[in-house]
Design a protein around this motif. Structure first.
Motif, short mmCIF file in Angstrom:
data_model
loop_
_atom_site.label_atom_id
_atom_site.label_comp_id
_atom_site.label_asym_id
_atom_site.label_seq_id
_atom_site.Cartn_x
_atom_site.Cartn_y
_atom_site.Cartn_z
N LEU A 31 21.28 24.32 58.00
CA LEU A 31 20.18 25.07 58.60
C LEU A 31 18.96 24.18 58.83
O LEU A 31 18.34 24.21 59.90
N VAL A 32 18.62 23.35 57.85
CA VAL A 32 17.48 22.44 57.99
C VAL A 32 17.74 21.43 59.11
O VAL A 32 16.84 21.10 59.89
N ALA A 33 18.98 20.96 59.23
CA ALA A 33 19.34 20.05 60.33
C ALA A 33 19.17 20.76 61.67
O ALA A 33 18.69 20.17 62.65
N ARG A 34 19.54 22.03 61.73
CA ARG A 34 19.36 22.82 62.96
C ARG A 34 17.88 22.93 63.30
O ARG A 34 17.47 22.78 64.44
N ALA B 281 17.36 31.58 63.77
CA ALA B 281 17.39 30.14 63.49
C ALA B 281 17.15 29.31 64.74
O ALA B 281 16.52 28.26 64.69
N GLU B 282 17.62 29.80 65.90
CA GLU B 282 17.44 29.02 67.13
C GLU B 282 15.99 29.01 67.62
O GLU B 282 15.64 28.24 68.50
N ALA B 283 15.14 29.87 67.03
CA ALA B 283 13.73 29.91 67.44
C ALA B 283 12.82 29.13 66.49
O ALA B 283 11.75 28.67 66.90
N MET B 284 13.23 28.98 65.25
CA MET B 284 12.37 28.30 64.27
C MET B 284 12.09 26.85 64.69
O MET B 284 13.00 26.13 65.09
N PHE B 285 10.83 26.46 64.62
CA PHE B 285 10.35 25.11 64.91
C PHE B 285 10.48 24.73 66.39
O PHE B 285 10.42 23.56 66.73
N ARG B 286 10.65 25.72 67.25
CA ARG B 286 10.66 25.47 68.70
C ARG B 286 9.24 25.63 69.23
O ARG B 286 8.44 26.40 68.71
N ASP C 105 7.04 21.94 59.57
CA ASP C 105 7.93 20.80 59.38
C ASP C 105 9.22 21.27 58.69
O ASP C 105 9.16 21.82 57.59
N PRO C 106 10.37 21.07 59.32
CA PRO C 106 11.63 21.50 58.70
C PRO C 106 11.88 20.89 57.33
O PRO C 106 12.54 21.49 56.49
N SER C 107 11.32 19.70 57.07
CA SER C 107 11.55 19.07 55.77
C SER C 107 10.82 19.81 54.65
O SER C 107 11.07 19.56 53.47
N ASP C 108 9.92 20.74 55.00
CA ASP C 108 9.25 21.56 53.98
C ASP C 108 10.09 22.75 53.53
O ASP C 108 9.73 23.44 52.58
N VAL C 109 11.20 23.02 54.22
CA VAL C 109 12.07 24.13 53.84
C VAL C 109 12.82 23.70 52.58
O VAL C 109 13.53 22.70 52.59
N PRO C 110 12.64 24.44 51.47
CA PRO C 110 13.26 24.00 50.22
C PRO C 110 14.78 24.15 50.25
O PRO C 110 15.32 25.11 50.78
#
Length: 192
Positions: free
Chosen positions: A18-21, A41-46, A152-157
């Motif tokens: 999910l984080v990679a997505r 999931a397809e909308a997050m971080f877009r 930032d996706p890297s902040d997703v635990p």
């Protein structure tokens, strides 16, 4: 307990995917702002765009600026049409939570994330919380504010490995206690 540990290892892989997505979403073209929760999931971080007709309400939340300074994010609850859920827009950070933001609406470009989650860890375990609404973090801040740190996706635990280790330790401790209890029982049974 071992099954729970194995399940957490499986969840670790799912969360990593999910984080990679989410990270891949950063490079995709802009999309329409999702009006309803939960955010897919397809909308997050877009990247996206919102047309705020007027601000119905302001709130401030703890946050960080793009330069890493702590402060208060100013979030506008926008009216986007005659009816519907509207949109939440993070317009920037200031050091004053009560700062009046001189912004009444307009078109905002930004990155899609979810509204801040205020549920405690214990609360999340025992209650079914409503899905978090989508929120747009503005690329350009409103006048008088500093830009908020972009999502930032890297902040997703992804702490499922730690949970798995925890369950395996519990299983090991239970096995040791059970073995000690059996030995004690066999010693007391053989002495009679």
């Amino acid at each position: 307990m071992i099954a729970l540990g194995a399940w957490q290892l499986q969840r670790r892989g799912e969360k990593a995917a999910l984080v990679a997505r989410y990270a891949a979403n950063l490079n995709l073209p802009p999309m329409a702002y999702p009006e309803l929760a939960p955010v897919p999931a397809e909308a997050m971080f877009r990247t996206s765009q919102v047309r705020c007709l007027r601000v119905a309400n302001w709130r401030s939340e703890a946050g960080r600026s793009a330069q890493g300074r702590s402060g208060y994010r100013h979030i506008a609850d926008c009216v986007t049409g005659a009816e519907g859920p509207g949109a939440l827009v993070d317009l920037g950070v200031s050091s004053d939570p009560a700062q009046q933001v001189a912004w009444n609406g307009g078109t905002v470009d930004g990155v899609i994330t979810t509204e801040p989650n205020h549920a405690s860890l214990i609360g999340r375990l025992f209650t079914r919380e409503p899905a978090l609404r989508p929120m747009l973090v503005a690329t350009a801040p409103a006048t008088g504010l500093a830009a908020s740190a972009p999502p930032d996706p890297s902040d997703v635990p992804n702490n499922h490995f730690a949970y798995a280790v925890q369950w395996f330790v519990f299983a090991g401790a239970a096995a040791v206690i059970y073995t000690m209890a059996l030995r004690r029982k066999s010693k007391s049974g053989s002495g009679s």
